[in-house]
Design an enzyme around this catalytic site. Structure first.
Site, PDB file in Angstrom:
ATOM      1  N   ASP A   1       6.726   5.936  46.056  1.00  0.00           N
ATOM      2  CA  ASP A   1       6.734   6.909  45.096  1.00  0.00           C
ATOM      3  C   ASP A   1       6.126   6.344  43.840  1.00  0.00           C
ATOM      4  OD1 ASP A   1       7.559   9.566  43.720  1.00  0.00           O
ATOM      5  OD2 ASP A   1       9.161   8.372  42.958  1.00  0.00           O
TER       6      ASP A   1
ATOM      7  N   ASP B   1       6.216   8.145  40.000  1.00  0.00           N
ATOM      8  CA  ASP B   1       7.024   8.368  38.979  1.00  0.00           C
ATOM      9  C   ASP B   1       8.506   7.960  38.991  1.00  0.00           C
ATOM     10  OD1 ASP B   1       4.686   9.790  38.462  1.00  0.00           O
ATOM     11  OD2 ASP B   1       5.395  11.714  37.707  1.00  0.00           O
TER      12      ASP B   1
ATOM     13  N   GLU C   1       7.873  10.300  33.921  1.00  0.00           N
ATOM     14  CA  GLU C   1       7.606  11.193  34.657  1.00  0.00           C
ATOM     15  C   GLU C   1       6.292  11.697  33.995  1.00  0.00           C
ATOM     16  OE1 GLU C   1       8.855  12.625  37.402  1.00  0.00           O
ATOM     17  OE2 GLU C   1      10.184  11.085  37.539  1.00  0.00           O
TER      18      GLU C   1
ATOM     19  N   SER D   1       2.663  10.340  45.715  1.00  0.00           N
ATOM     20  CA  SER D   1       3.337  10.910  44.359  1.00  0.00           C
ATOM     21  C   SER D   1       3.229  12.451  44.297  1.00  0.00           C
ATOM     22  CB  SER D   1       2.529  10.514  43.260  1.00  0.00           C
ATOM     23  OG  SER D   1       2.903  11.269  42.014  1.00  0.00           O
ATOM     24  N   GLY D   2       4.352  12.911  43.975  1.00  0.00           N
ATOM     25  CA  GLY D   2       4.478  14.378  43.762  1.00  0.00           C
ATOM     26  C   GLY D   2       3.784  14.593  42.349  1.00  0.00           C
TER      27      GLY D   2
ATOM     28  N   LYS E   1       5.237  13.534  52.028  1.00  0.00           N
ATOM     29  CA  LYS E   1       5.496  12.262  51.836  1.00  0.00           C
ATOM     30  C   LYS E   1       6.026  11.448  53.109  1.00  0.00           C
ATOM     31  CE  LYS E   1       6.616  11.847  46.920  1.00  0.00           C
ATOM     32  NZ  LYS E   1       7.685  11.473  45.965  1.00  0.00           N
TER      33      LYS E   1
ATOM     34  N   ASP F   1      13.112   7.174  44.256  1.00  0.00           N
ATOM     35  CA  ASP F   1      14.185   7.560  43.265  1.00  0.00           C
ATOM     36  C   ASP F   1      14.940   8.855  43.331  1.00  0.00           C
ATOM     37  OD1 ASP F   1      13.290   8.952  40.280  1.00  0.00           O
ATOM     38  OD2 ASP F   1      11.806   8.452  41.748  1.00  0.00           O
TER      39      ASP F   1
ATOM     40  N   ASN G   1      13.061  14.080  46.144  1.00  0.00           N
ATOM     41  CA  ASN G   1      11.883  14.277  46.797  1.00  0.00           C
ATOM     42  C   ASN G   1      11.402  13.272  47.830  1.00  0.00           C
ATOM     43  OD1 ASN G   1       9.517  15.903  47.292  1.00  0.00           O
ATOM     44  ND2 ASN G   1       8.479  14.707  45.871  1.00  0.00           N
TER      45      ASN G   1
END
Length: 292
Positions: A83, A85, A92, A172-173, A217, A240, A243
């Site tokens: 991930d 952020d 973020e 990454s979202g 992901k 973290d 998600n």
């Protein structure tokens, strides 16, 4: 044979490694060799038995140091999927963009609830992005230059694993506008993220294409591993928030980093005290072999 690794920022008492071995023995596990890799700072205890039982037995020791329990076979990952952020960077990105737009409190509140798993990720993302409508694309470069900072140890972790032959993939979202730059800076081979729609130099409040969410992901991790013919034990995932849970579970080893409770519960290990170099110690990579 699994290995429990204790990693501390400040020297631990001399008997702490023996205390860890005693805890494992009392939990019914067969304890083998134990030794300090770096006296008082990094110690290893080899054992035979269930990793979940070992994690539970060593739980009280986590107030003073990070403790990661790994299979020996997992200490040479061939694929890292992470991930971005609050994992590879200390921010973020959408919250920072929202600050430029004057809507950071509203967006940050939605971000926190989404990371805790209280909101549907895609719906929460689209709601937040809509609040960026009209924001100049020029703020992205300013944000990258002045606000976005890599997590301590992130560059060293990625570049060390890459030097050792692992493929490193950033998922990454967040947005490609940030992830492409950060991925290149840290040393990732590939980047997957969402795309902001920008027209006439301004954000429209919309996203282009399908969303990189929790399911995507995990799918990327599985696709990348299958494409290389890797076994699960050769795959390492880092995250973290909620998600990241499917991705953490899909990997042979999932590590949560200064994470939300749901992610910690889903992961195989949790770094709560130190930076990303904790994981290098846990993987058994000597400081002399780290790459910056």
């Amino acid at each position: 044979m699994p290995i429990a690794v204790l990693i501390a920022a400040e020297p631990l008492p001399a008997g702490e490694l023996n205390a860890a071995a005693d805890r494992l023995h009392q939990a019914g596990l067969v304890v083998g060799q134990s030794h300090w890799v770096e006296p008082g700072l990094v110690g290893e205890v080899h054992f035979t038995g269930d990793r979940a039982a070992a994690n539970a037995a060593l739980g009280p020791m986590r107030t003073a140091c990070d403790v990661l329990v790994l299979e020996e076979a997992a200490r040479d990952p061939r694929l890292l999927v992470s991930d971005m952020d609050s994992t590879m960077i200390a921010n973020e990105c959408i919250d920072e963009l929202a600050d430029y737009a004057g809507v950071k409190p509203q967006v940050a509140a939605i971000t926190e609830r989404a990371m805790q798993g209280e909101l549907d990720f895609e719906a929460a993302l689209r709601e937040r992005v809509a609040l960026l409508n009209g924001l100049s694309e020029h703020v992205i470069a300013d944000c990258l230059g002045h606000r976005i900072h890599p997590m301590p140890g992130a560059r060293t972790l990625v570049r060390t694993l890459r030097q050792r032959g692992a493929d490193c993939v950033l998922v990454s979202g967040g947005f490609h506008s940030f992830a492409d730059v950060i991925g290149a800076e840290l040393g990732f081979h590939a980047v997957f993220a969402n795309r902001l729609v920008i027209e006439h130099g301004h954000m429209t409040g919309a996203l282009e294409g399908s969303i990189v969410d929790a399911a995507r992901k995990a799918a990327i991790l599985i696709e990348q591993a299958a494409g290389q013919g890797l076994e699960a034990r050769q795959v390492l995932a880092l995250g973290d928030g909620a998600n990241d849970i499917p991705m953490l579970k899909a990997a042979g080893t999932g590590i949560a980093y200064h994470a939300k409770p749901a992610a910690i519960a889903a992961a195989d290990g949790h770094i709560a005290h130190g930076d990303w170099t904790v994981l290098l110690h846990a993987l058994g990579i000597a400081r002399a072999d780290w790459s910056d």
